[in-house]
Design an enzyme around this catalytic site. Structure first.
Site, mmCIF file in Angstrom:
data_model
loop_
_atom_site.group_PDB
_atom_site.id
_atom_site.type_symbol
_atom_site.label_atom_id
_atom_site.label_comp_id
_atom_site.label_asym_id
_atom_site.label_seq_id
_atom_site.Cartn_x
_atom_site.Cartn_y
_atom_site.Cartn_z
ATOM 1 N N GLU A 40 5.691 -0.827 -14.199
ATOM 2 C CA GLU A 40 6.005 -1.538 -12.954
ATOM 3 C C GLU A 40 4.840 -1.512 -11.971
ATOM 4 O OE1 GLU A 40 9.529 0.301 -11.428
ATOM 5 O OE2 GLU A 40 10.738 -0.304 -13.153
ATOM 6 N N VAL A 41 4.162 -0.385 -11.900
ATOM 7 C CA VAL A 41 3.062 -0.255 -10.937
ATOM 8 C C VAL A 41 1.738 -0.324 -11.701
ATOM 9 C CG1 VAL A 41 2.019 1.172 -9.145
ATOM 10 C CG2 VAL A 41 4.513 1.168 -9.425
ATOM 11 N N ASP A 52 7.994 11.382 -7.802
ATOM 12 C CA ASP A 52 8.501 10.012 -7.939
ATOM 13 C C ASP A 52 9.603 9.797 -6.895
ATOM 14 O OD1 ASP A 52 8.584 7.813 -10.588
ATOM 15 O OD2 ASP A 52 10.107 7.673 -9.006
ATOM 16 N N HIS A 82 3.951 9.986 -16.074
ATOM 17 C CA HIS A 82 5.178 10.607 -15.560
ATOM 18 C C HIS A 82 5.319 11.989 -16.189
ATOM 19 C CE1 HIS A 82 7.267 6.744 -14.227
ATOM 20 N NE2 HIS A 82 6.335 6.252 -15.018
ATOM 21 N N HIS A 128 -0.778 5.656 -14.636
ATOM 22 C CA HIS A 128 -0.116 6.889 -14.201
ATOM 23 C C HIS A 128 0.627 7.533 -15.355
ATOM 24 C CE1 HIS A 128 2.605 3.479 -13.480
ATOM 25 N NE2 HIS A 128 3.604 4.292 -13.791
ATOM 26 N N ASN A 159 3.974 4.456 -19.230
ATOM 27 C CA ASN A 159 4.338 3.080 -19.543
ATOM 28 C C ASN A 159 3.100 2.209 -19.370
ATOM 29 O OD1 ASN A 159 7.082 3.819 -19.837
ATOM 30 N ND2 ASN A 159 7.313 3.775 -17.608
HETATM 31 P P1 AMP Z 1 6.282 2.640 -14.155
HETATM 32 O O1 AMP Z 1 7.482 1.873 -14.554
HETATM 33 O O2 AMP Z 1 5.789 3.549 -15.249
HETATM 34 O O3 AMP Z 1 5.200 1.756 -13.592
HETATM 35 O O4 AMP Z 1 6.773 3.631 -13.027
HETATM 36 C C1 AMP Z 1 6.503 3.489 -11.671
HETATM 37 C C2 AMP Z 1 7.214 4.608 -10.965
HETATM 38 O O5 AMP Z 1 6.748 4.643 -9.631
HETATM 39 C C3 AMP Z 1 8.735 4.486 -10.913
HETATM 40 O O6 AMP Z 1 9.313 5.625 -11.544
HETATM 41 C C4 AMP Z 1 9.031 4.445 -9.412
HETATM 42 O O7 AMP Z 1 10.218 5.146 -9.092
HETATM 43 C C5 AMP Z 1 7.795 5.083 -8.821
HETATM 44 N N1 AMP Z 1 7.480 4.694 -7.453
HETATM 45 C C6 AMP Z 1 7.456 3.436 -6.938
HETATM 46 N N2 AMP Z 1 7.080 3.467 -5.658
HETATM 47 C C7 AMP Z 1 6.848 4.769 -5.352
HETATM 48 C C8 AMP Z 1 6.426 5.454 -4.171
HETATM 49 N N3 AMP Z 1 6.172 4.811 -3.033
HETATM 50 N N4 AMP Z 1 6.296 6.805 -4.228
HETATM 51 C C9 AMP Z 1 6.550 7.483 -5.363
HETATM 52 N N5 AMP Z 1 6.953 6.889 -6.507
HETATM 53 C C10 AMP Z 1 7.093 5.556 -6.500
#
Ligand code: AMP
Length: 122
Positions: free
Chosen positions: A107-108, A41, A114, A112, A99
């Site tokens: 967020e993404v 991350d 963690h 995924h 999440n």
């Molecule tokens: P979520 O809130 O579960 O969608 O978490 C998304 C995670 O992706 C967050 O912990 C971010 O820090 C991580 N993240 C966002 N962009 C990148 C990236 N380019 N490379 C690695 N991790 C990322």
């Protein structure tokens, strides 16, 4: 639970993890096989913080678990296990988080998991 067409239609292939899978954005890779990619991350919330993503375009957990084949699901979670091993957190313990959706704080929009560890988590 969303059905297949809704989830695939709503998948945005411009999300950052899709770009990582296509090699358009770099990542610090930990593990990769035909089912999954694991990388660090970029904003770690623990001393050791990895993300594991399936190679296919699932938005979140419910789409993955209802639409992926048994081979994909098994392959993905074996990759999570392999990443835990490579991170070196298996013995002392770790936290798995996924999440999902707005209320889950995702967020993404590419499913995924963690993996967080390397220290005692609050
Ligand atoms: P979520 O809130 O579960 O969608 O978490 C998304 C995670 O992706 C967050 O912990 C971010 O820090 C991580 N993240 C966002 N962009 C990148 C990236 N380019 N490379 C690695 N991790 C990322």
């Amino acid at each position: 639970m969303k059905n297949l067409s809704v989830t695939l239609e709503s998948y945005n292939d411009q999300n950052i993890f899709a770009k990582i899978l296509r090699g358009e954005i770099s990542c610090k890779k930990i593990y990769e096989d035909s089912y999954a990619l694991a990388f660090y991350d970029v904003f770690p919330k623990a001393a050791a913080h990895a993300l594991v993503i399936p190679k296919k375009p699932y938005v979140c957990f419910d789409g993955f678990i209802t639409q992926a084949s048994d081979d994909e699901i098994t392959g993905f979670f074996k990759a999570v296990g392999k990443t835990i091993e490579l991170l070196g957190v298996a013995e002392e313990g770790f936290r798995l988080v996924s999440n999902s959706g707005e209320h889950g704080g995702q967020e993404v929009p590419h499913f995924h998991v963690h993996i967080m560890g390397g220290e005692k988590l609050s």
